[in-house]
Design an enzyme around this catalytic site. Structure first.
Site, PDB file in Angstrom:
ATOM      1  N   LEU A 168       0.968  -1.108  -0.051  1.00  0.00           N
ATOM      2  CA  LEU A 168       0.019   0.271   0.205  1.00  0.00           C
ATOM      3  C   LEU A 168       1.063   1.441   0.199  1.00  0.00           C
ATOM      4  CD1 LEU A 168      -2.340  -0.755   2.563  1.00  0.00           C
ATOM      5  CD2 LEU A 168      -3.147  -0.919   0.640  1.00  0.00           C
TER       6      LEU A 168
ATOM      7  N   GLY B 165       7.556   3.937   3.345  1.00  0.00           N
ATOM      8  CA  GLY B 165       8.165   4.495   3.451  1.00  0.00           C
ATOM      9  C   GLY B 165       9.853   4.609   4.238  1.00  0.00           C
ATOM     10  N   SER B 166      10.245   5.889   5.535  1.00  0.00           N
ATOM     11  CA  SER B 166      11.923   5.218   5.370  1.00  0.00           C
ATOM     12  C   SER B 166      11.601   4.086   6.203  1.00  0.00           C
ATOM     13  CB  SER B 166      12.228   6.220   6.067  1.00  0.00           C
ATOM     14  OG  SER B 166      12.279   7.406   5.420  1.00  0.00           O
TER      15      SER B 166
ATOM     16  N   ALA C 162       9.276   1.903   6.802  1.00  0.00           N
ATOM     17  CA  ALA C 162       8.907   0.598   7.475  1.00  0.00           C
ATOM     18  C   ALA C 162       7.913   0.428   5.687  1.00  0.00           C
ATOM     19  CB  ALA C 162       7.328   0.967   8.128  1.00  0.00           C
ATOM     20  N   LYS C 163       7.010  -0.682   6.003  1.00  0.00           N
ATOM     21  CA  LYS C 163       6.192  -0.328   4.256  1.00  0.00           C
ATOM     22  C   LYS C 163       4.617  -1.168   5.005  1.00  0.00           C
ATOM     23  CE  LYS C 163       9.765  -2.798   1.670  1.00  0.00           C
ATOM     24  NZ  LYS C 163      10.186  -3.925   0.891  1.00  0.00           N
ATOM     25  N   VAL C 164       3.968  -0.619   4.230  1.00  0.00           N
ATOM     26  CA  VAL C 164       2.156  -1.260   4.503  1.00  0.00           C
ATOM     27  C   VAL C 164       1.701  -1.643   3.637  1.00  0.00           C
ATOM     28  CG1 VAL C 164       0.224  -0.515   4.816  1.00  0.00           C
ATOM     29  CG2 VAL C 164       2.010   0.842   6.176  1.00  0.00           C
TER      30      VAL C 164
ATOM     31  N   LYS D 284       1.845  -2.866   8.823  1.00  0.00           N
ATOM     32  CA  LYS D 284       2.907  -1.874   8.850  1.00  0.00           C
ATOM     33  C   LYS D 284       3.870  -2.639   9.468  1.00  0.00           C
ATOM     34  CE  LYS D 284       4.745   2.612   9.945  1.00  0.00           C
ATOM     35  NZ  LYS D 284       4.155   3.949  11.305  1.00  0.00           N
TER      36      LYS D 284
ATOM     37  N   ASP E 278       2.125  15.776  13.319  1.00  0.00           N
ATOM     38  CA  ASP E 278       2.017  15.998  11.622  1.00  0.00           C
ATOM     39  C   ASP E 278       0.474  15.911  11.011  1.00  0.00           C
ATOM     40  OD1 ASP E 278       3.162  15.434   9.180  1.00  0.00           O
ATOM     41  OD2 ASP E 278       3.734  13.302   9.695  1.00  0.00           O
TER      42      ASP E 278
END
Length: 437
Positions: free
Chosen positions: A38, A41-42, A44-46, A61, A156
């Site tokens: 989906l 990020g720096s 992690a992967k989702v 995640k 954020d």
């Protein structure tokens, strides 16, 4: 009540022959099968994933401990899960179903929001109609109010972190930069973080700032972008961006109505002490009027979601103690210790389940709570804004662990309420675990 895997440090961890999990098609601990990616990020992967027990779709995640977890990242992960753990029962906040770990990876199993993020939707449409903007803005403010009530500043808030479920309802996500009330003194934060275009001007100072007021500023930026189809402050030079915020150098398109302009102007006040807070915003007649349409629907979702326990977690679930024993250097115990936020307490007892349940319900009724049976087999106690969830776990044949959680009304349910419960339950308690004893 059906017994669950005992949350004991003596629990045996089942290691399956399935893949450790890290790519499409992998099966994680015999419980979830990963599907497509989906996002990434720096650190992690989702993935989109499916629960093998009931076929439920979830988002997972995945973080690789061997390559991404260091001392600073450990604090980020703990902060993210801690925040989600205490915010798990608001209809406009992404739910964290469970946390799992192996020797090499950490998994956050979360609610899936298949509608994508608001940034993508806004980019496609250019801007939202006034009614649509108010609809999303109301849900965002409601979610952040719940965050602040429970001691969490998101820090954020931006359209990329606001997702939509299959019904089109808003879901606030990504608590990686969230700050918890117990992590700072005098209610002021020190860390400069967030996305520059949405971040409040005071976060660059080293004097400390109010996280809730910083979130309010971000709400102003987002509401402006909903209605105008552009950012109020947008410059590649951070210095010029910062100056523009302090000078309030932004202009409304003619299409933005006067009441909305007033709200945005008060949210985009560079002085945090005079800036409109989320709590003050919710008391304005304009906001209350905009809330009426979606209020009944949201309240229904909220009441239904308070005590909902996913069946997928009930059998063989990885509990806090399991995660700690498997984490090999990443201590997640802080996520579950009630002494941090007083949102839950546990005790062991040798009384039988029927007696425990009878005792809890009797105390609840005596103290003026409405007693409910939950879908997951627990007991719900509701009084006004306060909602408690009581669950019973079998540790051994003759020993049970009882867990009491505050799932709503964290502000209203203070230490004095815990003391009343402890006094009423003392005749069946072997040992309390709220203070490390």
């Amino acid at each position: 009540m059906a017994a669950a895997t005992p949350p004991s440090s003596a629990s045996k961890i089942r290691r399956t022959s399935s893949a450790d999990g890290g790519g499409s098609g992998s099966i994680i601990l015999g419980k979830y099968q990963l599907s497509h990616l989906l996002g990434r990020g720096s650190f992690a992967k989702v993935y989109h994933a499916r629960c093998l027990n009931d076929g439920t779709d979830v988002a997972i995640k995945v973080m690789n401990k061997n390559t991404t977890v260091n001392a600073s990242l450990e604090r980020v992960i703990i902060g993210e899960v801690s925040a989600m753990h205490r915010l798990n029962h608001h209809p406009n906040i992404i739910k964290l179903h469970e946390v799992m770990a192996t020797k090499t990876k950490i998994y956050l199993v979360m609610e899936l929001a298949p509608g994508g993020d608001l940034f993508s939707k806004l980019s496609r449409r250019g801007k939202f109609s006034y009614s649509t903007a108010r609809f999303y803005f109301h849900q965002l403010v409601s979610a952040l109010h719940f965050c602040h009530q429970n001691g969490v500043a998101h820090r954020d808030i931006k359209p990329q972190n606001i997702l939509l479920d299959k019904e089109g309802q808003l879901k606030v996500s990504d608590f990686g930069l969230a700050a918890l009330s117990e992590q700072f003194s005098n209610s002021l934060l020190q860390t400069a973080c967030g996305t520059p275009a949405y971040a409040a001007p005071e976060i660059v100072y080293r004097k400390g700032y109010d996280g809730a007021k910083a979130d309010a500023w971000s709400c102003g930026v987002i509401f402006f972008s909903f209605l105008a189809g552009k950012l109020p402050f947008d410059d590649s030079s951070l210095t010029k961006l910062h100056l523009a915020k302090h000078r309030r150098e932004f202009q409304f398109p003619d299409c933005v109505q006067k009441p909305a302009r007033s709200i945005i102007n008060r949210l985009l006040d560079p002085n945090p002490t005079t800036r409109l807070s989320i709590e003050e915003l919710m008391e304005l007649p304009w906001f209350k009027k905009s809330a009426k349409k979606g209020e009944e629907s949201n309240q229904k979702q909220f009441s239904q979601g308070i005590f909902e326990i996913k069946d997928c977690k009930k059998e063989g679930r990885m509990n806090a103690f399991d995660i700690i024993s498997m984490s090999a250097g990443l201590d997640l115990s802080v996520l579950f210790e009630a002494r941090l936020n007083k949102k839950e307490m546990r005790f062991t007892t040798t009384a039988q389940v029927g007696s425990i349940e009878e005792k809890v319900m009797k105390i609840g009724k005596k103290e003026g709570y409405r007693v409910e049976r939950t879908k997951g087999g627990g007991i719900g106690l509701v009084k006004g804004r306060v909602a408690l969830l009581v669950e019973i776990w079998e540790v051994t044949v003759e020993l049970w662990l009882v867990e009491i959680k505050v799932v709503n009304g964290g502000v209203e349910f203070d230490e004095s309420h815990w003391e009343v419960l402890k006094e009423a339950l003392k005749d069946i308690v072997v040992s309390w675990y709220d203070d490390g004893s």
